[in-house]
Write a protein that holds these residues in place. Structure first.
Motif, mmCIF file in Angstrom:
data_model
loop_
_atom_site.group_PDB
_atom_site.id
_atom_site.type_symbol
_atom_site.label_atom_id
_atom_site.label_comp_id
_atom_site.label_asym_id
_atom_site.label_seq_id
_atom_site.Cartn_x
_atom_site.Cartn_y
_atom_site.Cartn_z
ATOM 1 N N ALA A 1 0.844 -1.201 0.000
ATOM 2 C CA ALA A 1 0.000 0.000 0.000
ATOM 3 C C ALA A 1 0.878 1.249 0.000
ATOM 4 O O ALA A 1 1.951 1.270 0.608
ATOM 5 N N ILE A 2 0.425 2.281 -0.685
ATOM 6 C CA ILE A 2 1.100 3.579 -0.701
ATOM 7 C C ILE A 2 0.236 4.566 0.085
ATOM 8 O O ILE A 2 -0.946 4.738 -0.224
ATOM 9 N N GLU A 3 0.827 5.188 1.089
ATOM 10 C CA GLU A 3 0.119 6.208 1.859
ATOM 11 C C GLU A 3 0.804 7.558 1.674
ATOM 12 O O GLU A 3 1.977 7.710 2.023
ATOM 13 N N ILE A 4 0.090 8.506 1.077
ATOM 14 C CA ILE A 4 0.597 9.868 0.943
ATOM 15 C C ILE A 4 0.310 10.576 2.271
ATOM 16 O O ILE A 4 -0.845 10.867 2.593
ATOM 17 N N THR A 5 1.332 10.829 3.044
ATOM 18 C CA THR A 5 1.111 11.356 4.391
ATOM 19 C C THR A 5 2.341 12.118 4.874
ATOM 20 O O THR A 5 3.459 11.884 4.400
ATOM 21 N N GLU A 6 2.108 13.013 5.821
ATOM 22 C CA GLU A 6 3.219 13.693 6.466
ATOM 23 C C GLU A 6 3.777 12.875 7.628
ATOM 24 O O GLU A 6 4.867 13.171 8.132
ATOM 25 N N GLN A 7 3.063 11.846 8.063
ATOM 26 C CA GLN A 7 3.496 11.000 9.180
ATOM 27 C C GLN A 7 4.252 9.799 8.621
ATOM 28 O O GLN A 7 3.662 8.791 8.286
#
Length: 525
Positions: A128-134
């Motif tokens: 999975a790819i999560e676009i996040t600042e965390q």
């Protein structure tokens, strides 16, 4: 922190122990850093996924760690135009998937390469790819703020890995699976890092495999020395060769090729049990570098098989171990051998014994080659010895051994000098000039490459004649016969039916039936 920062700016290697069971290891000035931080809960095995890389940081969650990471990233970005930080941690579910946490936009090829590699690595686990600042592990402070990463041109990625390498319940790692997974994951990570370096930085590197460490830890040298000492304590090929070949041949002829001859072998100068104890006392599990751990473990496995074979000489187990060590004659190789024997007929005419080169003559020819190498390389120290207790030619520990009753056609002398001296002896000399002992004694499975190069050398000097080609093909036929549990007389008759002379058929058969079935001869073709 001041010492680390100073070393970074001087572009020196860094190896420091940090508080909280941490360490930093930067093999050389590189545009990336792989980070692992110890969580509060048990996380057995995950740290092993990081150690052994050329640039990594292991730490706890103390406040100073982001400052160290920022210093490294700033220096790396200044030197190379960009910098990559990849933080790795274990997810909660062994059956879960990989999660790549990344920003939107920057370096999409790096993320795509990582995603594709992970998908191939373990297809049963989703990526999975999560676009996040965390992009840090749950409950931990970020290594860099988003503003900082933009300011210093640093790509910050997080990678959550399903801990499939741990047993459910008690959570202890599966050691063999972890070793394999670690090596495979290392290749995936290096490919993604290479994509980042190639596109985003000024760092010149031609292949992802060049991103490994260039310096070896002390445990590698210790293991290498221990393995080398064990291998040098016995001469494997001599110990599996008959010492009464001439007498056995006379016996075989006197009984009209109908009775299996009996072969005698040298007494073992070593105790296999004690060698095995030493062999498996070598602490290969302490080696961090995945490539070196793989190479040395393979070598240990090869030595284990050899030592077992020494103890099994003359028993049915010897053949089984030989097939484990050298593989089996597969159908494509067998078909090549059969085709060659169909296309290349036996030589016609007789050999003039008076024109043949004997052991002394071959020793002189080899000595000329030895002198040429010694003139170029004064440390060249290999020797030539004529021995009454062996047949043919053999290189052992870099020395050329010649059977006392050797007789060769003059046309074969130069070819065999290049085979034995120009390949086997020279490889030993070149390897001995290197600090790693395995490079003189040979890495695991190197025999096939060595004999392939040696036969190529015969060809390059115009000495790979049709008779030699028939001989190599005949060895494959004989090895297959032994694998089918044929007796000596049966293999001999098979070769005679293929129009080998009695002497040639006996020589091939004797080699492959040594000690109960020695199938090494299949590798030449």
């Amino acid at each position: 922190m001041e010492e680390i920062a100073a070393a970074i700016h001087r572009r020196e290697p860094i190896r420091r122990v940090l508080p909280g069971d941490g360490r930093i290891s930067i093999d050389r000035n590189l545009p990336y850093l792989i980070v692992y931080r110890h969580p509060d809960s048990d996380d057995s095995g995950t740290v092993r996924l990081v150690v052994g890389e050329a640039s990594y940081l292991i730490a706890d969650n103390r406040a100073e760690i982001p400052e160290i990471v920022r210093s490294i990233a700033e220096a790396g970005s200044e030197a190379f135009g960009a910098f990559l930080i990849l933080e790795i941690w274990a997810g909660p579910d062994p059956d879960g998937g990989f999660v790549i946490r990344c920003p939107e936009g920057p370096a999409p090829a790096t993320v795509a390469t990582l995603e594709d590699g992970l998908a191939r690595l373990r297809p049963e686990h989703e990526v999975a790819i999560e676009i996040t600042e965390q992009r840090q592990p749950p409950g931990m402070q970020p290594l860099l703020s988003i503003r900082e990463s933009w300011d210093i041109e640093c790509l910050l990625l997080g990678l959550e890995i399903p801990p499939m390498y741990r047993a459910p319940g008690h959570g202890e790692p599966y050691p063999v699976f972890l070793r394999t997974f670690r090596r495979e994951l290392s290749n995936v990570i290096r490919q993604a890092i290479y994509e980042f370096i190639r596109v985003q930085t000024r760092y010149g590197v031609q292949n992802y495999q060049a991103l490994g460490t260039r310096t070896l830890q002390s445990s590698v040298w210790e293991a290498d020395r221990a393995l080398s000492d064990i291998e040098r304590s016995y001469q494997f090929l001599l110990l599996v060769s008959a010492i009464n070949e001439k007498e056995s041949w006379q016996y075989f002829k006197q009984h009209n090729y109908e009775r299996n001859p009996e072969f005698h072998h040298r007494l073992l100068p070593v105790d296999p049990d004690l060698l095995k104890r030493r062999l498996f006392g070598i602490a290969l599990e302490q080696i961090d570098d995945p490539a070196m751990a793989f190479l040395l473990r393979d070598k240990r496995e090869e030595l284990d098989k050899q030592i077992s074979m020494l103890e099994e000489r003359g028993t049915p187990n010897f053949l089984a171990s030989s097939m484990r060590l050298y593989g089996r004659v597969d159908e494509p190789l067998l078909n090549v051998a059969r085709t060659l024997l169909e296309e290349v007929g036996p030589a016609t005419g007789t050999v003039d014994q008076k024109a043949c080169v004997d052991a002394v003559g071959f020793e002189k020819a080899a000595a000329v080659e030895f002198a040429a190498y010694a003139a170029k390389y004064p440390e060249f120290s290999s020797t030539v010895e004529i021995r009454p207790d062996m047949a043919g030619l053999l290189v052992s520990a870099g020395n050329l051994l010649i059977g006392k009753d050797l007789l060769l056609s003059p046309d074969r002398v130069d070819a065999l000098v290049q085979h034995e001296v120009g390949t086997h002896v020279l490889t030993y000399a070149n390897g001995s000039a290197q600090p790693l002992g395995q490079l003189s004694l040979g890495l695991a499975d190197y025999d096939e490459t060595q004999e392939g190069l040696a036969v190529l050398a015969e060809y390059l000097v115009g000495g790979l004649d049709l008779g030699r080609i028939r001989l190599l093909a005949g060895r494959v036929i004989a090895a297959d016969s032994v694998e089918q549990r044929a007796e000596f007389v049966e293999t001999f008759r098979l070769l005679r039916d293929l129009e080998f002379s009695a002497g040639a058929a006996y020589g091939i058969t004797e080699r492959v039936h040594a000690c109960g079935g020695f199938t090494r001869d299949l590798i030449y073709l």
